[in-house]
Design an enzyme around this catalytic site. Sequence first.
Site, mmCIF file in Angstrom:
data_model
loop_
_atom_site.group_PDB
_atom_site.id
_atom_site.type_symbol
_atom_site.label_atom_id
_atom_site.label_comp_id
_atom_site.label_asym_id
_atom_site.label_seq_id
_atom_site.Cartn_x
_atom_site.Cartn_y
_atom_site.Cartn_z
ATOM 1 N N LYS A 27 69.064 19.856 -80.610
ATOM 2 C CA LYS A 27 70.274 20.639 -80.310
ATOM 3 C C LYS A 27 70.848 20.239 -78.948
ATOM 4 O O LYS A 27 72.030 19.938 -78.813
ATOM 5 C CB LYS A 27 69.917 22.127 -80.313
ATOM 6 N N HIS A 71 88.203 33.008 -87.103
ATOM 7 C CA HIS A 71 87.396 31.791 -86.948
ATOM 8 C C HIS A 71 88.192 30.667 -86.307
ATOM 9 O O HIS A 71 87.678 29.585 -86.090
ATOM 10 C CB HIS A 71 86.832 31.354 -88.300
#
Length: 763
Positions: free
Chosen positions: A19, A699
């Site tokens: 990540k 979003h």
Amino acid sequence: MTSVTNLGFPRIGPRRELKHALERYWKGEDSADTLQATAAALRAQHWQLQRQAGADVLPSNDFSLYDHVLDTAFLFDALPQRYRALADADPLAGYFAMARGVQTGGIDLRALEMTKWFDTNYHYIVPELHAGQEFALRGDKPVAQFLEARAAGFDTRPVLLGPVSFLLLSKTTDGSDRLALLERLLPVYAQLLERLHAAGAAWVQIDEPTLVLDLDEAAKAAFARAYAFLAQAPRSRLLLTTYFGALGDNLDLVARLQVEGLHVDLVRAPEQLDAVLQAWPKGRVLSAGLVNGRNVWRTNLDNALTLARYAQGHVGADNLWLAPSCALLHVPVDLEQEKALDAELKSWLSFARQKLGELRVLADALDGREGAEGPLAQQRARLESRRQSARVHRPEVARRLATLSEADSRRASPYAQRRVLQEQAFGLPVYPTTTIGSFPQTQQVRQARAQHKAGKLSDADYETFLEAETERCVRFQERIGLDVLVHGEYERNDMVEYFGEQLDGFAFTKLGWVQSYGSRCVKPPIIFGDVVRPKPMTVRWSRYAQSLTQRPMKGMLTGPVTVLQWSFVRDDQARSETCRQIALALRDEVNDLEAAGIGIIQIDEPAIREGLPLRRDAWSDYLNWAIEAFRICASGVGDATQIHTHMCYSEFNDIIDAVAAMDADVISIETSRSRMELLDAFVRFRYPNGIGPGVYDIHSPRVPSVEEMVELLRKARAVLSPEQLWVNPDCGLKTRGWDETRHALEQMVEAARRLRADLAQAA
Ligand code: GLN
Ligand code: ZN
């Protein structure tokens, strides 16, 4: 000798190394070479770790920089035209453009769609295909990673997503038949298999998890064609790998496929073992998935051993492999990292590394190797301590559940009557405006939470900070003229974690990360025991917020099904039972909110649809208990109390009667992106209660204009009655910035005013 084989290992790294490396690369802080070096180091570390944990056969090509379905599309050159130039110039940039879109240097490409991987919380990238699709090998990732492993001293089994599942998980943009592309795809698979064979892979794991789904005749025929075709190629032996459920009515088909091995999930579906053994031809390999790749509990090794012995009796010692039920992608990497978990709870748990250790013990016991008895006895003791533990079993919970009657999951009066009382109680205008709960979680809010957690901000100072944020939020909502206010959810980190932390029966890890998509990881709570609410959880904040205003303040809770879905759950009782326990705790919270003067309470259930079982014939059972759990929460209040629910990213067409059966007074749903299409189901069903189809897509940072929202609302009004329609965004605002939010909500309120003006004019 029985082999322990693994089907896939978490990619993200014990400390989310992948990540962090991805995010540095995306920000331009690291080069592509640095990213690739980190990825390679992780792969080497993972192979090493798996070997040390006791696995004989290690997977390769299970690693992905973002997602394995995207890798597959990329590998077979199934790139939509719009990404091609970029991918040709810079493959890695093209790959990430497909994964997450790009908006730099004059390039503006949206990402491919993303959706849930079966019934897990992992999301895959949906390949976009079309009738004229051509396939070809682009790069050689599976071969390269096989060779990379070999160079590091590991002989691996490459993992591929099978051709039929690949197509079934893709979508076509022109409405053409995905499976019609199979004939064009197979030669490229064959070519890849040939290369892996030439590179020296003895076996290839070919994942076809769609074999546990309801398949139509066309899909079944596709499987037969695919594996007949691949049988002709010079290739390694194939382990056809299925997971997440029973083969069921697809078993006959599977037994006829021309592959050398079959993996079945005996955790989700132990009952299929007999049928599989009957159907599976002698002389072929059976890989038994005996350790749960989807949950974090230690395995009952005695039971697993019984199954393994039974299977061994049929297929012979050399043809039985032991494996986790599915890839270990869905569990955290290593329990040993959890220093803060208490020893007892820890002794009940097993993460990826420990699971391979469990398989090792099983294999050793099966082969009668010396030293297996000790670990078996130790495991028995651990399971026994869990079975007996007073922190798991709270008799008062069982007693209370036993007294629940049908009436406890029914509101006192039907909706039509409740509505009259609620109208009197709140005196809201037509088309009332509200939001879904959270307001922007700014850098400041997150920083204050982090400082508080680290002990750098006192409880009192943190409370003062939260009160100030809440008040600002309330004042803002009053000023712009919203009708039903919220407190903003500043005190919450995550909508499940916040509740789990306050309930008995939940535990939290420090590093128990699981990949959700790409670089995004979640750390699901572990529900280990009976659920008890020691004290009210949200009343303090709702009451405080209500004290600031004359307008109704909506209380905000996460529903029982969503808490269940987004946690690791107990394996010693049915999910439905755990869900009812959570429901009871939340029911008390709802009642306490009502008693504290909160007349409108929203119980969020964004995850209801994603809990649907993979097989259609199991749907109604699930929906029955899920809906009942929601109703247990919602039905302890008086008729004048208005219960809201909220759902997002859902298709409602096929579950609309269950949604209606929830009997919420008002439901808000996500619709703005689909331009109200998702409302269709509610219209066709003549959904009777209040409904707020979202008009602002939260979003996206885009602020919709008043006209756009008015248009959406007119669309909705055309099919709903005026008393039904609420005006709200699609979802919570926590990921948005304040500027956009302020602007968008002001315009939303204006849109509602225009709608009311229409109505006044018509009258
Ligand atoms: N009340 C939650 C919020 O506003 C709902 C979040 C969700 O639906 N996922 O953030
Ligand atoms: Zn939502």
